[in-house]
Design a protein around this motif. Structure first.
Motif, PDB file in Angstrom:
ATOM      1  N   ALA A  22       0.672  -1.174   0.107  1.00 20.60           N
ATOM      2  CA  ALA A  22       0.065  -0.052   0.337  1.00 20.60           C
ATOM      3  C   ALA A  22       0.609   1.478  -0.219  1.00 20.60           C
ATOM      4  CB  ALA A  22      -1.059   0.216   1.259  1.00 20.60           C
ATOM      5  N   ALA A  23       2.203   1.739   0.716  1.00 22.14           N
ATOM      6  CA  ALA A  23       3.028   2.410   0.715  1.00 22.14           C
ATOM      7  C   ALA A  23       3.441   2.234  -0.361  1.00 22.14           C
ATOM      8  CB  ALA A  23       4.051   2.190   2.023  1.00 22.14           C
ATOM      9  N   THR A  24       4.007   1.540  -1.044  1.00 13.94           N
ATOM     10  CA  THR A  24       3.861   1.419  -2.287  1.00 13.94           C
ATOM     11  C   THR A  24       3.691   2.501  -3.505  1.00 13.94           C
ATOM     12  OG1 THR A  24       5.953   0.006  -1.968  1.00 13.94           O
ATOM     13  CG2 THR A  24       5.664   0.564  -4.000  1.00 13.94           C
ATOM     14  N   ARG A  25       1.776   1.937  -3.741  1.00 10.81           N
ATOM     15  CA  ARG A  25       1.082   2.460  -4.287  1.00 10.81           C
ATOM     16  C   ARG A  25       1.164   3.851  -4.421  1.00 10.81           C
ATOM     17  NH1 ARG A  25      -3.316   0.493  -7.296  1.00 10.81           N
ATOM     18  NH2 ARG A  25      -5.463   1.837  -7.496  1.00 10.81           N
ATOM     19  N   HIS A  26       1.265   3.926  -3.122  1.00  7.34           N
ATOM     20  CA  HIS A  26       1.022   5.618  -2.494  1.00  7.34           C
ATOM     21  C   HIS A  26       2.250   6.622  -3.384  1.00  7.34           C
ATOM     22  CE1 HIS A  26      -0.913   8.751  -0.374  1.00  7.34           C
ATOM     23  NE2 HIS A  26       0.689   9.224   0.397  1.00  7.34           N
ATOM     24  N   ALA A  27       2.888   6.201  -3.315  1.00  5.56           N
ATOM     25  CA  ALA A  27       4.344   6.840  -3.541  1.00  5.56           C
ATOM     26  C   ALA A  27       4.358   6.458  -4.695  1.00  5.56           C
ATOM     27  CB  ALA A  27       5.406   6.121  -3.134  1.00  5.56           C
ATOM     28  N   ILE A  28       4.271   5.440  -5.857  1.00  2.52           N
ATOM     29  CA  ILE A  28       3.703   5.281  -7.111  1.00  2.52           C
ATOM     30  C   ILE A  28       3.025   6.334  -7.144  1.00  2.52           C
ATOM     31  CG2 ILE A  28       3.822   4.294  -9.327  1.00  2.52           C
ATOM     32  CD1 ILE A  28       4.777   2.183  -7.888  1.00  2.52           C
ATOM     33  N   LEU A  29       1.609   6.482  -7.034  1.00  2.00           N
ATOM     34  CA  LEU A  29       0.525   7.505  -7.160  1.00  2.00           C
ATOM     35  C   LEU A  29       0.707   8.949  -7.038  1.00  2.00           C
ATOM     36  CD1 LEU A  29      -2.788   5.805  -6.372  1.00  2.00           C
ATOM     37  CD2 LEU A  29      -1.444   5.766  -8.979  1.00  2.00           C
ATOM     38  N   THR A  30       1.051   9.396  -6.052  1.00  2.00           N
ATOM     39  CA  THR A  30       1.445  10.374  -6.003  1.00  2.00           C
ATOM     40  C   THR A  30       2.561  10.883  -6.639  1.00  2.00           C
ATOM     41  OG1 THR A  30       1.601   9.963  -3.601  1.00  2.00           O
ATOM     42  CG2 THR A  30       2.719  11.651  -3.826  1.00  2.00           C
TER      43      THR A  30
END
Length: 227
Positions: A22-30
């Motif tokens: 989830a943290a990786t997904r958030h970082a990529i989307l941001t």
């Protein structure tokens, strides 16, 4: 015994892996959102997104996909306000809108929701609009989201009609198109971005304008109806 240990290990690590994913997904989307808004879709590369998110390129592809998929997710999550897309009928404000008893209350709920959504959605939507002029996949996404928004506005008008307060001298599709035109991020950019309106002023204006345009009862009176 070994099987029991392995099972406990899987249970122990699973939440941690989900949290990391989830943290990786958030970082990529941001990272994608920031770059698409700052320098445009065409000028942004997957490599730049990966570097800003502090991951490798393959992780971007594995987590979300190619650049068009990234743009879609950036738009969808800007609407939902989370890192996952949420169908319109499951959004909190839509559920509250459906439960409201009067047309004015429904309009007010939706206008206030737009004032919360547009600060994060409008810059992304403008980036998508600009990308659509030169990229066929972005153009298809632009058209799809635009048509989906139009369909949602027909549902909104149907919700207003169910109260018995919707004007009947104009076609319902025409009324839906009017709402569609005024809830677009472009309208927010004009009034808030360029004319300096506050989000609250924007929400109050939409509530008043739509009540006048759509309802037989005219504009609302009561707390919060003024600027």
């Amino acid at each position: 015994m070994t099987n029991e240990v392995n099972a406990r290990t899987r249970r122990y690590h699973s939440p941690r892996r989900k949290k990391q994913a989830a943290a990786t997904r958030h970082a990529i989307l941001t990272a994608a959102r920031d770059l698409f808004v700052q320098q445009g879709y065409a000028a942004t590369t997957i490599g730049e997104i990966a570097r800003r998110a502090d991951v490798v390129v393959d992780t971007v592809y594995a987590t979300i996909g190619r650049k068009p998929a990234l743009l879609r997710e950036v738009v969808e999550t800007a609407i939902s306000g989370t890192d996952q897309s949420v169908p319109a009928q499951q959004r909190d404000y839509v559920l509250r809108l459906k439960q409201a008893g009067t047309a004015t209350a429904k309009i007010s709920i939706y206008a206030q929701a737009l004032a919360e959504i547009q600060p994060r959605l409008a810059p992304v939507y403008v980036a998508l609009r600009d990308a659509a002029s030169a990229d066929s996949e972005c153009d298809a996404l632009w058209t799809q989201i635009s048509e989906r928004r139009a369909a949602n506005m027909r549902r909104f008008i149907a919700d207003l009609a169910a109260t018995g307060e919707l004007r009947t001298d104009r076609p319902t599709d025409e009324l839906a198109d009017v709402v569609w035109s005024m809830n677009g991020p472009e309208y927010w950019v004009l009034l808030v971005g360029q004319r300096g309106w506050t989000p609250r002023q924007f929400a109050v204006w939409l509530t008043d304008a739509w009540s006048r345009l759509l309802l037989t009862t005219g504009h609302p009176r009561g707390p919060g109806s003024g600027p």
